[in-house]
Design a protein around this motif. Structure first.
Motif, PDB file in Angstrom:
ATOM      1  N   VAL A  22      11.290 -28.691  44.795  1.00 46.80           N
ATOM      2  CA  VAL A  22      12.362 -27.806  44.372  1.00 46.80           C
ATOM      3  C   VAL A  22      13.525 -28.018  45.324  1.00 46.80           C
ATOM      4  N   PRO A  23      14.751 -27.731  44.963  1.00 46.87           N
ATOM      5  CA  PRO A  23      15.125 -26.965  43.782  1.00 46.87           C
ATOM      6  C   PRO A  23      15.320 -27.845  42.549  1.00 46.87           C
ATOM      7  N   LYS A  31      20.540 -31.463  33.805  1.00 41.13           N
ATOM      8  CA  LYS A  31      19.393 -31.158  34.652  1.00 41.13           C
ATOM      9  C   LYS A  31      19.610 -31.843  35.993  1.00 41.13           C
ATOM     10  N   LEU A  32      19.568 -31.060  37.066  1.00 35.76           N
ATOM     11  CA  LEU A  32      19.755 -31.582  38.417  1.00 35.76           C
ATOM     12  C   LEU A  32      18.579 -31.167  39.285  1.00 35.76           C
ATOM     13  N   ARG A  36      22.260 -30.607  47.104  1.00 33.58           N
ATOM     14  CA  ARG A  36      23.693 -30.904  47.283  1.00 33.58           C
ATOM     15  C   ARG A  36      24.372 -31.161  45.945  1.00 33.58           C
ATOM     16  N   ALA A  37      23.700 -31.867  45.066  1.00 35.18           N
ATOM     17  CA  ALA A  37      24.268 -32.105  43.733  1.00 35.18           C
ATOM     18  C   ALA A  37      24.408 -30.788  42.978  1.00 35.18           C
ATOM     19  N   ILE A  38      23.413 -29.928  43.094  1.00 34.07           N
ATOM     20  CA  ILE A  38      23.440 -28.630  42.412  1.00 34.07           C
ATOM     21  C   ILE A  38      24.600 -27.789  42.920  1.00 34.07           C
ATOM     22  N   ILE A  42      27.893 -26.561  40.752  1.00 34.23           N
ATOM     23  CA  ILE A  42      28.220 -25.138  40.583  1.00 34.23           C
ATOM     24  C   ILE A  42      29.608 -24.862  41.146  1.00 34.23           C
ATOM     25  N   ASN A  43      29.904 -25.425  42.301  1.00 32.08           N
ATOM     26  CA  ASN A  43      31.205 -25.222  42.930  1.00 32.08           C
ATOM     27  C   ASN A  43      32.351 -25.662  42.021  1.00 32.08           C
ATOM     28  N   HIS A  44      32.199 -26.801  41.372  1.00 29.21           N
ATOM     29  CA  HIS A  44      33.269 -27.309  40.511  1.00 29.21           C
ATOM     30  C   HIS A  44      33.247 -26.679  39.122  1.00 29.21           C
ATOM     31  N   GLU A  45      32.088 -26.573  38.537  1.00 30.93           N
ATOM     32  CA  GLU A  45      31.972 -26.064  37.166  1.00 30.93           C
ATOM     33  C   GLU A  45      32.382 -24.601  37.063  1.00 30.93           C
ATOM     34  N   TYR A  46      32.056 -23.822  38.077  1.00 31.33           N
ATOM     35  CA  TYR A  46      32.316 -22.381  38.029  1.00 31.33           C
ATOM     36  C   TYR A  46      33.329 -21.959  39.084  1.00 31.33           C
TER      37      TYR A  46
END
Length: 126
Positions: A22-23, A31-32, A36-38, A42-46
């Motif tokens: 995980v994670p 799907k990630l 760090r990718a997650i 999230i930082n960019h998308e939201y």
């Protein structure tokens, strides 16, 4: 606010967690499985929702990412080998390799000296 679903079965599949760790994260068809990718996603998308996870200053962001890479490519490499030799092998009665221990203690010492220099100039590495 984004809804993040944590469910048992999808996260146990090889498609979500190919290394079995995980994670794992799913957002629509994306799907990630690496933290760090997650967090970057999230930082960019939201970015326009909730608290911003990183700064907008490109120079400070580059410094943060640079030190993140240093951790991944230098610190973790040496530290992981030492954990294996000094922490895991003894649990199984396996013999230590003193050459690997010495080599990686020296690498880690050099890396920590770089960290100390950076931390004498800055409150954080990144």
């Amino acid at each position: 606010m984004a809804t993040i679903k944590v469910q048992g079965s999808p996260y146990s599949t090889a498609t979500m967690r190919p290394f079995g760790l995980v994670p794992a994260f799913e957002d629509g068809d994306l799907k990630l499985f690496e933290s760090r990718a997650i967090t970057q996603y999230i930082n960019h998308e939201y970015a326009d929702k909730g608290t911003k996870l990183t700064i907008n200053d490109s120079k400070k962001l580059a410094i943060m990412r640079m030190w993140s890479e240093v951790e991944s490519l230098h610190f973790d490499q040496a530290a992981s080998k030492l954990v294996w030799e000094l922490g895991i092998k003894p649990l199984f009665g396996a013999p230590l390799d003193p050459k690997i221990v010495e080599e990686n203690e020296n690498k880690l010492d050099s890396i920590l000296n770089v960290y100390e220099k950076r931390l004498s100039e800055s409150k954080y590495l990144g």
